[in-house]
Design an enzyme around this catalytic site. Structure first.
Site, PDB file in Angstrom:
ATOM      1  N   ASP A   1       0.839  -1.188   0.000  1.00 27.34           N
ATOM      2  CA  ASP A   1       0.000   0.000   0.000  1.00 27.34           C
ATOM      3  C   ASP A   1       0.882   1.249   0.000  1.00 27.34           C
ATOM      4  O   ASP A   1       1.843   1.339   0.776  1.00 27.34           O
ATOM      5  CB  ASP A   1      -0.896  -0.028   1.247  1.00 27.34           C
ATOM      6  CG  ASP A   1      -1.821   1.153   1.342  1.00 27.34           C
ATOM      7  OD1 ASP A   1      -2.710   1.265   0.488  1.00 27.34           O
ATOM      8  OD2 ASP A   1      -1.639   1.967   2.275  1.00 27.34           O
TER       9      ASP A   1
ATOM     10  N   GLU B   1       1.734  -0.422  -5.046  1.00 21.02           N
ATOM     11  CA  GLU B   1       0.796   0.652  -5.355  1.00 21.02           C
ATOM     12  C   GLU B   1       1.693   1.877  -5.545  1.00 21.02           C
ATOM     13  O   GLU B   1       2.159   2.451  -4.546  1.00 21.02           O
ATOM     14  CB  GLU B   1      -0.205   0.871  -4.231  1.00 21.02           C
ATOM     15  CG  GLU B   1      -1.229   1.940  -4.575  1.00 21.02           C
ATOM     16  CD  GLU B   1      -2.199   2.221  -3.429  1.00 21.02           C
ATOM     17  OE1 GLU B   1      -3.363   2.534  -3.712  1.00 21.02           O
ATOM     18  OE2 GLU B   1      -1.781   2.141  -2.256  1.00 21.02           O
TER      19      GLU B   1
END
Length: 766
Positions: free
Chosen positions: A390, A426
């Site tokens: 993330d 990401e």
């Protein structure tokens, strides 16, 4: 010695008379049950706390039940637990690691730390021994974070809020916070077989452990919402039957709920608020929270592996649940705030590249070790096969800027364990210069949001031309054809957990997040969606039919594109969140997969289409190319490995790419694909023509003739709800066919055989 609230030194408060603590070892970090000196069993405790002045190990026993078994709730959520605390001063300090061995302490025992040091928020020092801290290396956590005032290191309700974070709170937090749990080692993974699916063959299915299983009728009720539920044959059969090769689990690290959600009667559902990087989230365990959750997670991994499905974890190492300076003191802040977090020039404040209040200071060796130790643990001891990071750009920052030579990326690249698992970035964060799509080094794959945007825009009629779409369909060579990277560096997705579901993407043009309690201000307003003529639920049969066709178009486009496709749980059966594009706090029917949708023949047909496309992809290497297409002739006849066609059946020219278009033909040649067999032998495959038509009305498309094909066989037609009704005959190359409005055709190229002499309109009337 630690500073009191008035700045004077104070002696650590004495607890009950301590048992003997042996010196123990500084390695490994965390709590490890093992034989000590002379074969005496016990647990070695080791905590890195570089700037601390003293560290107390705190062991807990229930006062109203046997230790190792959870007592009954003494007074509801947030009420203090009745426990007996025994404190041991750790006197051994080696390389900034405080350690000791406690004889007789075994698996199931709960513990925490009190760390002493200066209280000087103006310089970033926030030690407060009144606050019990979770071991950053705890491998199991018992209890939940409810965030009463006692768990804050500062006086939360101080009248002058602008300086509240500078006033130390002396109340004891131990009765209100979860504890780490000692866990036994020694699992034997000899019966486990990792699928080791090559990247080019991978199909990712993003799911939430709780949301995927909560409403599944085939899973026993007591197992729903748990790791055991995901391991149940009913769950595994759906995944295997669909044809996915990996599940990407939304965060399963122990996480906490944010205070603003608890105040509104909500909870963090997605889990992007980690506080324990080694512990499987206890709320997803059916077997208990005093250690059994670890074994339950491992059994889930084994069950998925046995079905040929890899397990990828969505991990949140960019920030923690402690938030900014007004957040609670739960773990790292109290261990060493200045070394664990990035601070601003004004050291009271945190550098926030995540939008969540803080950012881990990955340049610091102890922080880098925490992350890499955690990653290796999940691979070697928990059996997982990869990670999706993330806001990975935040991890790639050196002192300030994103740096692809940063310590984090350098360590991963040379680690003998981590460089062999699947690594997905990401590739952005919320800080300056944080958007890094296409910039991560070889070894990494990336979420490709440019693929998402181009496909959405094409099917809603918002692309000015088809240049970007051509790149996205063929593997995004403009982003990834450098450094030896391959098309599978691109994780292609149309939807993800964050945003509209696939069904909502064709049903709503505006977000409808009122249930989140934030005045519909949360969530993006840039959805690139089209409601097909009505906002939200409607009885209009024309609108409903068009929406289902658009779903088939989006799904087919995704699964025919070169790269690694990612599906979101429930999209293959028409799951809706009622227009909520930020369901992070919707731990209810809004966020859960609705399995009753499969009782609807229309939604079941969508699932069947997904399975059909994945079976085609699995059977044909040209649909999952391991190398970028060259676009150059592969032989004397001029056949190209990749060719693009206009509706007239002619190859696209430069002018065609720059002109507005609603129709694009993509030809993939299987004659000279780059893949080779295990002995280096050439691999050949069928050739395919995909026709994507996003126009409002039908179009006549001329099928390309030789050398591309003599005839074409129709395989998929999204104008049809059920693909078993699609025509299976052939059409002569060079003849026109009528393609219905907003539909995709997939055709197999044939070199000879009977042909139908006349054009045929495919599918129902528009």
């Amino acid at each position: 010695m630690a500073a009191g609230v008035n700045g004077r030194p104070r002696t650590p408060r004495a607890g009950p008379p301590p048992a003997a603590v042996w010196p123990g070892s500084s390695e490994p970090l965390g709590a490890r049950f093992k034989p000590g000196a002379e074969g005496v069993s016990g647990t070695n405790f080791a905590l890195w706390a570089g700037g601390a002045e003293a560290v107390e190990l705190c062991l807990f026993d229930d006062t109203d039940g046997a230790d190792g078994e959870a007592p009954e709730d003494p007074g509801g959520e947030g009420a203090p637990r009745r426990e007996r605390e025994t404190r041991h001063l750790l006197t051994e300090l080696t390389h900034e690691i405080w350690h000791g061995f406690v004889p007789g302490v075994g698996p199931g025992r709960r513990y925490g730390y009190r760390v002493h040091g200066r209280w000087d928020p103006w310089t970033g020092a926030r030690w407060n021994p009144s606050k019990l801290l979770l071991d950053p290396y705890a491998r199991a956590v018992d209890g939940d974070f409810t965030l009463p005032p006692e768990v804050y290191g500062h006086v939360r309700d101080w009248p002058q809020q602008h300086i509240a974070d500078t006033v130390r709170d002396e109340r004891d937090s131990a009765p209100y916070v979860p504890k780490g749990v000692v866990v036994a080692d020694g699992d034997d993974w000899s019966d486990d077989r990792r699928p080791k699916t090559p990247w080019a063959d991978s199909v990712i299915y993003e799911l939430h452990v709780r949301g995927f299983t909560m409403r599944h009728p085939g899973i026993p009720e007591r197992l729903r919402g748990t790791y055991a539920g995901l391991a149940h044959p009913a769950a595994v059969e759906h995944l295997a039957g669909l044809g996915v090769t990996a599940v990407e689990l939304l965060p399963v690290h122990q996480f906490a709920h944010e205070d603003h959600l608890l105040r509104r009667g909500l909870r963090n559902y997605w889990g992007y608020n980690s506080i324990g990087y080694f512990a499987p989230h206890a709320g997803y365990a059916a077997s208990g929270t005093r250690g059994p959750q670890v074994g339950e997670f491992k059994r889930m991994v084994r069950a998925l592996h046995a079905a040929g499905i890899e397990v990828i974890l969505d991990v949140v190492y960019n920030h923690t649940a402690e938030g900014g300076e007004l957040g609670p003191t739960l773990s790292l802040r109290g261990v060493d705030n200045r070394r664990y977090y990035r601070l601003q020039g004004d050291a009271r404040r945190y550098a926030d590249y995540t939008g969540c209040g803080n950012t881990l200071h990955v340049v610091q060796p102890n922080v880098l070790r925490l992350i890499t130790d955690s990653l290796r643990y999940w691979v070697t001891e928990m059996g997982v096969d990869g990670f999706r990071f993330d806001l990975a750009a935040a991890l790639a920052r050196s002192m300030h800027d994103v740096d692809m030579l940063s310590p984090f990326l350098a360590v991963i690249a040379q680690d003998p364990v981590l460089r062999r698992v699947k690594l997905i970035a990401e590739p952005w964060d919320v800080g300056s210069g944080g958007y890094q799509v296409g910039a991560f080094p070889p070894l990494w794959t990336e979420w490709n949001d440019r693929y998402r945007d181009a496909v959405r825009d094409f099917w809603r009629g918002a692309l000015p031309d088809v240049r970007d779409l051509g790149y996205r369909l063929s593997g995004s060579s403009d982003l990834y054809a450098w450094g030896g990277r391959r098309p599978y560096a691109s994780v292609n997705f149309v939807t993800a957990h964050d945003g509209f579901t696939l069904r909502d993407l064709v049903s709503y043009e505006q977000k409808h997040n009122e249930a989140n309690g934030e005045g519909n201000r949360d969530g993006t307003s840039d959805n690139r969606s089209w409601n097909c003529g009505a906002e939200g639920p409607t009885d209009d049969p024309g609108v409903l039919a068009l929406r289902r066709r658009q779903l088939r178009n989006l799904l087919t486009t995704l699964l025919l594109s070169t790269g690694v496709p990612m599906l979101v749980a429930g999209d293959e059966m028409g799951r809706t969140q009622g227009g909520n594009n930020n369901a992070y706090c919707q731990d209810n029917a809004t966020g859960w997969v609705d399995w009753s949708l499969l009782e609807d023949p229309g939604w079941r047909a969508l699932r069947d289409l997904a399975g059909r496309l994945l079976a085609l992809r699995r059977a044909h290497p040209v649909l999952r190319s391991r190398a970028f297409f060259s676009g150059r002739p592969q032989g004397a006849d001029g056949l190209r490995d990749l060719a693009w066609f206009t509706a007239e059946g002619t190859e696209m020219t430069r002018a065609d790419w720059y002109a507005p278009k609603a129709t694009l033909g993509m030809y993939l040649s299987g004659r000279d694909i780059s893949e080779r067999g295990p002995r280096g032998e050439p691999v050949t495959d069928d050739s395919f023509l995909a026709v994507l038509h996003a126009g409002e009305g039908p179009v006549r498309f001329t099928l390309p003739g030789p050398p591309w094909a003599d005839a074409y066989e129709f395989l998929v037609n999204t104008a049809l709800e059920k693909q078993d009704a699609a025509p299976g005959g052939r059409r002569r190359a060079g003849s026109p066919i009528a393609v219905r409005a907003r539909s995709v055709l997939l055709l197999r190229a044939r070199s000879q055989g009977p042909t139908a002499p006349t054009p045929e309109v495919l599918g129902p009337k528009n």
